[in-house]
Scaffold this motif. Structure first.
Motif, short mmCIF file in Angstrom:
data_model
loop_
_atom_site.label_atom_id
_atom_site.label_comp_id
_atom_site.label_asym_id
_atom_site.label_seq_id
_atom_site.Cartn_x
_atom_site.Cartn_y
_atom_site.Cartn_z
N UNK A 1 13.75 55.75 -28.99
CA UNK A 1 12.36 56.00 -28.58
C UNK A 1 12.11 55.64 -27.12
N UNK A 2 12.59 54.49 -26.70
CA UNK A 2 12.31 54.05 -25.34
C UNK A 2 13.12 54.85 -24.31
N UNK A 3 14.41 54.98 -24.54
CA UNK A 3 15.24 55.67 -23.56
C UNK A 3 14.93 57.16 -23.51
N UNK B 1 16.06 56.31 -16.04
CA UNK B 1 16.94 57.05 -15.13
C UNK B 1 16.93 56.42 -13.73
N UNK B 2 15.73 55.99 -13.31
CA UNK B 2 15.64 55.34 -12.00
C UNK B 2 16.51 54.08 -11.97
N UNK C 1 19.12 53.49 -13.85
CA UNK C 1 20.54 53.88 -13.88
C UNK C 1 21.04 54.31 -12.51
N UNK C 2 20.23 55.13 -11.81
CA UNK C 2 20.63 55.55 -10.46
C UNK C 2 20.89 54.34 -9.57
N UNK C 3 19.98 53.39 -9.68
CA UNK C 3 20.09 52.20 -8.82
C UNK C 3 21.34 51.39 -9.15
N UNK C 4 21.76 51.41 -10.40
CA UNK C 4 22.96 50.66 -10.75
C UNK C 4 24.24 51.42 -10.43
N UNK C 5 24.17 52.75 -10.42
CA UNK C 5 25.35 53.53 -10.01
C UNK C 5 25.65 53.28 -8.54
#
Lengths: 367, 515
Positions: free
Chosen positions: A80-82, A90-91, A93-97
């Protein structure tokens, strides 16, 4: 208390603990947030990158394991959350990539984008990454705009069991002052811990001027952190939330305070956490025990965050409230994995102390 | 809806393929490095340390971006496949969590010791850390492959109509499923072959440039033996994979071989060009030939798929029409139902689920029991309810067919490459065989193509299913708007491509710099 009920709470406590450890380990992000201004010269930057570079994988892995454990124990939250707060996650995730590659690439010959770009990547991850994680975690208390109906799977034309009710997909959480407040608390906690970490290594430090700068900055940053945390804690205790009572979601005033108050052990964890944080900070301000204050405050952060996260789900509380229809809110009971899976995972969790032991060994050796 | 499904698939495929560009090298190179350091530990010869550190540097450059793409994959199950996450999260989530607890922490913790700890821990502790890094990366692959295998061959679970999802009932059946064991061995040995070829290719470049000759020759020797042994296991498990696919995903095997009409004693196409005019379920009177050109081994596909020279291998049309005798992986023999029959059963199952939930709301136990019986009887084809037309059941045949044949052909080529390098190294003729050195360098991109082809066969070939027969892609996706997914797809595409370019550039510079 039946076994399923116990294991649901056991896993919520474990996921909360992972979340709490993650917040502590965000000191790596705090270090990175120093890169563009505080660590202005090359020597300071190299030092920050070296410190963060030796530890970032543990933070990263904790984040991944936090996700994996949430998936395994509370798949409906994952779903539900993701699936709903798509842009917020997504923001993150981008920052962690962009973080993952930057340590290795920053100084490497032929890195194409230039050292400065990778430093900006690290800074963005450090500042925004910790802030957005705080905002995402705040939705455990403030809820999300979702519709969730498990039986939708029987509708072949529209089988998705959950939908977000607006097109912002989680970004609207940035307009919620409560979420913003927790985002800022996490950011300033990370930064405070980062400054303490650098100060704790003052003896072996090759850049004394930078350490001095950190010492000067600490009272301001730590002061903001404490003030924001107090504001957050008060707001949390005053908030109403939803609780499953006799099968129906019922609005309960002061629900989180009530959860803490009726569980003295949980309240004690929170109180001890706050005491540890204050003890470490006061010692630091008095110029005592510089080598260990990072660990005092770090332990305090883990304890405090652990208690706060547990309070979201214990006591039948809706830990992810549907702001569209509270009846669709997620509780530990309606969102967890089956008894069998939770039991298997509980057996697996016996290995966790062993994992912590070798991480501690590596941490000590690479100090 | 269609564009959302395809964009979600593209985004996942993009992430998975980028992830699989970086991971195989770390899986194999980890053990090669560990072996080199063991030599250093035993001999105390600084040359082995220098060699270990050179390959370790390449490992590290590759490692970070592998982790970065890995985190996206894990979270995309939630962001883009949220229905899937609930429908099977009770089973699928556990391997992911175990991967995190047992493998990720091991590899990341000991990687830090391995990479930064040369002067900080004892020689022995460093060696142990290097081995644990290699074991951790491989353990990580093991758990995610268990999860992936379960999607292709769901086992050890039961559907719970109360929660409208599948729930695990037998953990060991999930972990030790024959499909999982074969897939793990096949995939990790593929990674070892890739790493071996990369080591040979880089070493060949040094020899061509008359640089780092001792390092290059020793590296080639290790990589050749490591690669050759791995390739033998790879071939053996490749045969096992084909057998498993024939038993649990016959449509995938049919697509791999471009087999439209099954037969007894079916030939194995060694090389072929597909006829683009070929379509499914054509009138036999005017049916097109599936190939424009083909070279086949008689009866070999039957042998591969059924272990009998004259065994029947169903083609795409047979699977759609049904009516043939089929023996599944458990040894049960039955007449395969047609697509229409399976769809009817799937619809019965889904309607029974709805009826069960309605009856539960109204407290009608008799109706619940009746619905439960119908659901259980028809559940094995639950996912067919969401498949509209028979052609939706067929994966992309050209992509699967060519990827499969390319993978097999390149696999055979690497066998020859290892033999040639082994011979040349033994005879001390490596430096003189410039063509062989060039062949080694050219093999680097080829081995990546081979590895990616394997994933295309595995993942494109199983379409439209996320969970074989139980959940197709159109019932697995999140309720996100397609333009949002398009935006993230573009962003990921740009980001990953940029990082890949940077990674390659750094790798080339590092290799050029030498040990």
């Amino acid at each position: 208390m039946n076994t399923l009920h116990f294991l649901q709470h056991y896993w919520w406590a474990l996921v909360s603990l992972l979340g709490a450890i993650l917040v502590f380990l965000l000191f790596v992000q705090g270090l990175q947030s120093l890169l563009l201004k505080t660590a202005g010269d090359k020597a300071s930057k190299d030092l920050v990158v070296k410190y963060a570079g030796h530890k970032w994988e543990i933070t990263f892995t904790t984040l991944v394991t936090f996700g994996g454990a949430a998936f395994a124990s509370f798949p409906l939250f994952y779903s539900t959350s993701f699936g709903g707060a798509y842009w917020l996650w997504m923001a993150i995730l981008f920052l962690f990539v962009i973080q993952a590659v930057s340590f290795e690439y920053r100084d490497a010959a032929g890195n194409l984008l230039g050292t400065r770009t990778y430093e900006i990547f690290l800074f963005l991850n450090g500042a925004l990454g910790s802030f957005l994680l705080g905002v995402a975690v705040a939705t455990l208390f403030s809820g999300g705009s979702f519709i969730m109906e498990k039986t939708a799977i029987t509708d072949a034309d529209s089988p998705a069991i959950s939908y977000w009710t607006n097109g912002w997909h989680g970004l609207e959480g940035l307009l919620n002052p409560f979420n913003l407040l927790l985002g800022l608390v996490v950011y300033f906690a990370a930064r405070t811990l980062a400054l303490l970490f650098i100060i704790s290594k003052a003896e072996q430090n090759q850049v004394p001027a930078f350490v001095e700068k950190c010492r000067k900055q600490l009272p301001v940053v730590a002061g903001i952190f404490v003030l924001l945390f107090v504001a957050f804690a008060l707001w949390l205790c005053l908030r109403s939330g939803y609780r499953s009572i006799d099968g129906a979601m019922t609005e309960v005033p002061f629900v989180y305070w009530n959860t803490l108050w009726t569980r003295p052990w949980m309240l004690a964890i929170l109180v001890f956490g706050v005491i540890y944080v204050l003890f470490g900070l006061i010692r630091q301000l008095l110029g005592k025990g510089e080598r260990y204050n990072f660990y005092w405050v770090g332990t305090g952060v883990i304890l405090a965050v652990w208690a706060v996260l547990m309070s979201a789900g214990f006591g039948g509380n809706a830990y992810f409230i549907s702001n569209y229809d509270p009846e669709m809110s997620l509780t530990l009971a309606n969102s967890s994995s089956s008894l069998f899976t939770l039991r298997v995972m509980a057996i697996v969790s016996i290995a966790i102390p062993f994992v912590i032991a070798y991480i501690a060994w590596a941490w000590r050796k690479l100090r | 809806m269609d564009s959302l499904i395809n964009l979600s698939r593209m985004q996942f495929a993009l992430t998975a393929m980028y992830h699989w560009l970086f991971v195989p090298l770390t899986l194999g190179l980890g053990f090669i490095i560990a072996f080199m350091e063991t030599r250093y530990y035993r001999t105390g010869d600084e040359f082995w340390k220098k060699m270990t550190q050179f390959w370790m540097k390449l490992f590290a450059i590759n490692f970070a971006i592998g982790i970065a793409t890995g985190i996206i994959l894990e979270f995309e199950f939630g962001t883009n496949w949220s229905n899937y996450s609930w429908f099977v999260g009770d089973i699928f989530g556990a391997p992911l969590a175990i991967e995190g607890i047992f493998a990720f922490f091991m590899e990341s913790t000991f990687f830090a010791v391995m990479y930064f700890g040369w002067e900080k821990v004892s020689k022995k502790a460093h060696l142990v850390s290097t081995w644990l890094t290699a074991i951790g990366t491989n353990l990580s692959a093991v758990w995610i492959l268990i999860a992936n295998s379960w999607m292709q061959y769901p086992t050890g679970m039961a559907f719970n109509p109360d929660t409208a999802r599948n729930e695990m009932v037998d953990f060991w059946s999930v972990v030790f499923s024959p499909v999982a064991i074969n897939k793990i061995l096949h995939t990790v040995t593929n990674a070892y072959v890739l790493a071996a070829v990369v080591v040979i290719g880089v070493s060949a470049w040094f020899l061509l440039k008359n640089r780092e000759q001792l390092l290059a020759r020793k590296s080639i020797k290790i990589a050749t033996i490591f690669g050759f042994v791995s390739l033998l296991v790879l071939i053996f498990t490749g045969d096992g994979s084909a057998y498993n696919v024939a038993k649990v995903q016959p449509m995938k095997l049919a697509a791999m071989e471009g087999l439209y009409d099954g037969e007894n004693g079916a030939p194995l196409v060694a090389f072929g060009i597909l006829n683009p005019e070929k379509d499914i379920c054509e009138d036999p009177e005017v049916a097109e030939d599936p190939y424009l050109f083909e070279i086949s081994f008689p009866k070999m596909l039957s042998l591969l798929a059924t272990r009998e020279m004259d065994g029947f291998v169903p083609g795409i049309n047979d699977i759609i029409r049904g009516g043939y005798e089929f023996t599944d992986r458990e040894g049960n023999t039955y007449i395969e139902p047609s697509f229409d029959e399976k769809k009817a059963q799937g619809t019965l199952a889904v309607h029974a689920l709805k009826a069960y939930q309605d009856a539960k709301k109204s407290g009608d136990q008799a109706a619940m029991d009746q619905a439960r019986t119908i659901l259980d009887e028809n559940f094995q084809y639950f996912g067919y309810h969401y498949i509209e037309e028979p052609e939706d059941l067929v994966p992309n045949v050209p992509l699967t067919f060519y990827a499969f044949h390319l993978m097999v052909s390149l696999g055979m080529f690497f066998l020859l490459l290892f033999v040639l390098y082994f011979w040349a190294e033994r005879k001390n003729k490596l430096e003189n065989q410039r063509w062989l050195l060039w062949l080694g360098i050219i093999s680097i991109p080829l081995v990546y193509i081979c590895s990616q082809s394997g994933w295309i066969v595995a993942e494109v070939g199983r379409q439209p299913w996320t969970i074989q027969n139980l959940l197709p892609v159109n019932a697995s996706i999140s309720g996100v708007e397609s333009d949002h997914v398009l935006t993230t797809l573009i962003l990921f595409g740009v980001l990953f491509t940029t990082l890949l370019a940077a990674e390659l550039h750094i790798m080339f510079k590092q290799i050029n710099k030498g040990a």
